[in-house]
Design a protein around this motif. Sequence first.
Motif, PDB file in Angstrom:
ATOM      1  N   ARG A  32      18.367  -2.455 -11.162  1.00 48.94           N
ATOM      2  CA  ARG A  32      17.529  -3.654 -11.267  1.00 48.94           C
ATOM      3  C   ARG A  32      16.301  -3.437 -12.134  1.00 48.94           C
ATOM      4  O   ARG A  32      15.364  -4.208 -12.070  1.00 48.94           O
ATOM      5  CB  ARG A  32      17.118  -4.103  -9.866  1.00 48.94           C
ATOM      6  N   GLY A  33      16.288  -2.381 -12.916  1.00 51.96           N
ATOM      7  CA  GLY A  33      15.127  -2.157 -13.768  1.00 51.96           C
ATOM      8  C   GLY A  33      14.722  -0.699 -13.763  1.00 51.96           C
ATOM      9  O   GLY A  33      15.530   0.182 -13.518  1.00 51.96           O
ATOM     10  N   GLU A  34      13.451  -0.465 -14.015  1.00 57.81           N
ATOM     11  CA  GLU A  34      12.930   0.903 -14.071  1.00 57.81           C
ATOM     12  C   GLU A  34      12.892   1.482 -12.659  1.00 57.81           C
ATOM     13  O   GLU A  34      12.201   0.957 -11.784  1.00 57.81           O
ATOM     14  CB  GLU A  34      11.519   0.848 -14.671  1.00 57.81           C
ATOM     15  N   ALA A  35      13.636   2.559 -12.439  1.00 58.48           N
ATOM     16  CA  ALA A  35      13.777   3.074 -11.066  1.00 58.48           C
ATOM     17  C   ALA A  35      12.514   3.780 -10.579  1.00 58.48           C
ATOM     18  O   ALA A  35      11.879   4.530 -11.304  1.00 58.48           O
ATOM     19  CB  ALA A  35      14.954   4.024 -10.986  1.00 58.48           C
ATOM     20  N   VAL A  36      12.175   3.513  -9.323  1.00 56.41           N
ATOM     21  CA  VAL A  36      11.144   4.268  -8.621  1.00 56.41           C
ATOM     22  C   VAL A  36      11.835   4.889  -7.415  1.00 56.41           C
ATOM     23  O   VAL A  36      12.483   4.183  -6.645  1.00 56.41           O
ATOM     24  CB  VAL A  36       9.997   3.345  -8.132  1.00 56.41           C
ATOM     25  N   ILE A  37      11.750   6.215  -7.308  1.00 58.94           N
ATOM     26  CA  ILE A  37      12.449   6.877  -6.212  1.00 58.94           C
ATOM     27  C   ILE A  37      11.468   7.250  -5.109  1.00 58.94           C
ATOM     28  O   ILE A  37      10.536   8.029  -5.321  1.00 58.94           O
ATOM     29  CB  ILE A  37      13.187   8.150  -6.702  1.00 58.94           C
ATOM     30  N   LEU A  38      11.693   6.673  -3.938  1.00 60.91           N
ATOM     31  CA  LEU A  38      10.839   6.956  -2.797  1.00 60.91           C
ATOM     32  C   LEU A  38      11.501   8.012  -1.934  1.00 60.91           C
ATOM     33  O   LEU A  38      12.721   8.012  -1.757  1.00 60.91           O
ATOM     34  CB  LEU A  38      10.632   5.679  -1.974  1.00 60.91           C
ATOM     35  N   LYS A  39      10.680   8.920  -1.390  1.00 59.32           N
ATOM     36  CA  LYS A  39      11.202   9.866  -0.410  1.00 59.32           C
ATOM     37  C   LYS A  39      10.901   9.310   0.975  1.00 59.32           C
ATOM     38  O   LYS A  39       9.785   8.882   1.245  1.00 59.32           O
ATOM     39  CB  LYS A  39      10.526  11.226  -0.564  1.00 59.32           C
ATOM     40  N   VAL A  40      11.914   9.336   1.827  1.00 58.25           N
ATOM     41  CA  VAL A  40      11.751   8.862   3.198  1.00 58.25           C
ATOM     42  C   VAL A  40      11.762  10.080   4.120  1.00 58.25           C
ATOM     43  O   VAL A  40      12.680  10.893   4.074  1.00 58.25           O
ATOM     44  CB  VAL A  40      12.900   7.897   3.572  1.00 58.25           C
TER      45      VAL A  40
END
Length: 189
Positions: free
Chosen positions: A147-155
């Motif tokens: 969906r666009g520029e990825a942002v990877i979050l750590k959970v």
Amino acid sequence: DMNLPSKMNERQTIKISKFLSLVLRHDPHSIGLELDENGWVGVLSLISKVGPKFPGFNMVMLEEVVANNNKKRFAFNEDKTKIRANQGHSIQVDLDYEPVLPPEILYHGTVGRYSNIIAKEGIKKMSRHHVHMSKDLQTAVVVGTRRGEAVILKVKAGEMHRDGFEFFVSPNGVWLTDFVPPAYIIFPE
């Protein structure tokens, strides 16, 4: 005979797979099907209802779609009399997953424009049944990039679990939980 050659090319397989996804995850009524409470539908009735849209559709073709779907979207029951989607339902379905112990860290791919909302409100399931996460970075990048520029979050899944949150894992390796509060999310630097 199960070894009949199927007449499907890859494009047709993808088309049928997308159609089955739509029917089994979101809109079974569109072709007059009823899912049971666990998301299963009879294979024979599915084949007969899909027939008008894909003439000649049969068990061999269905098995091919299930086997060749690289995301393992669909599953048969043991004797192949029923089929269901493995995840991603927008209709209420109880997939009967058992809670499992998650890894310490899971990854959730999203896009930049949601970061501020997530920082305030956490990761919500929105129209899905669960928040989807993966145990490897690569998958999260693929999901986020859709969906666009990825942002990877750590959970911080391990910590969440110790605090009483339940985690599930689907047959195709997607990690699921109901909600991730902001306190358990590590944002990229």
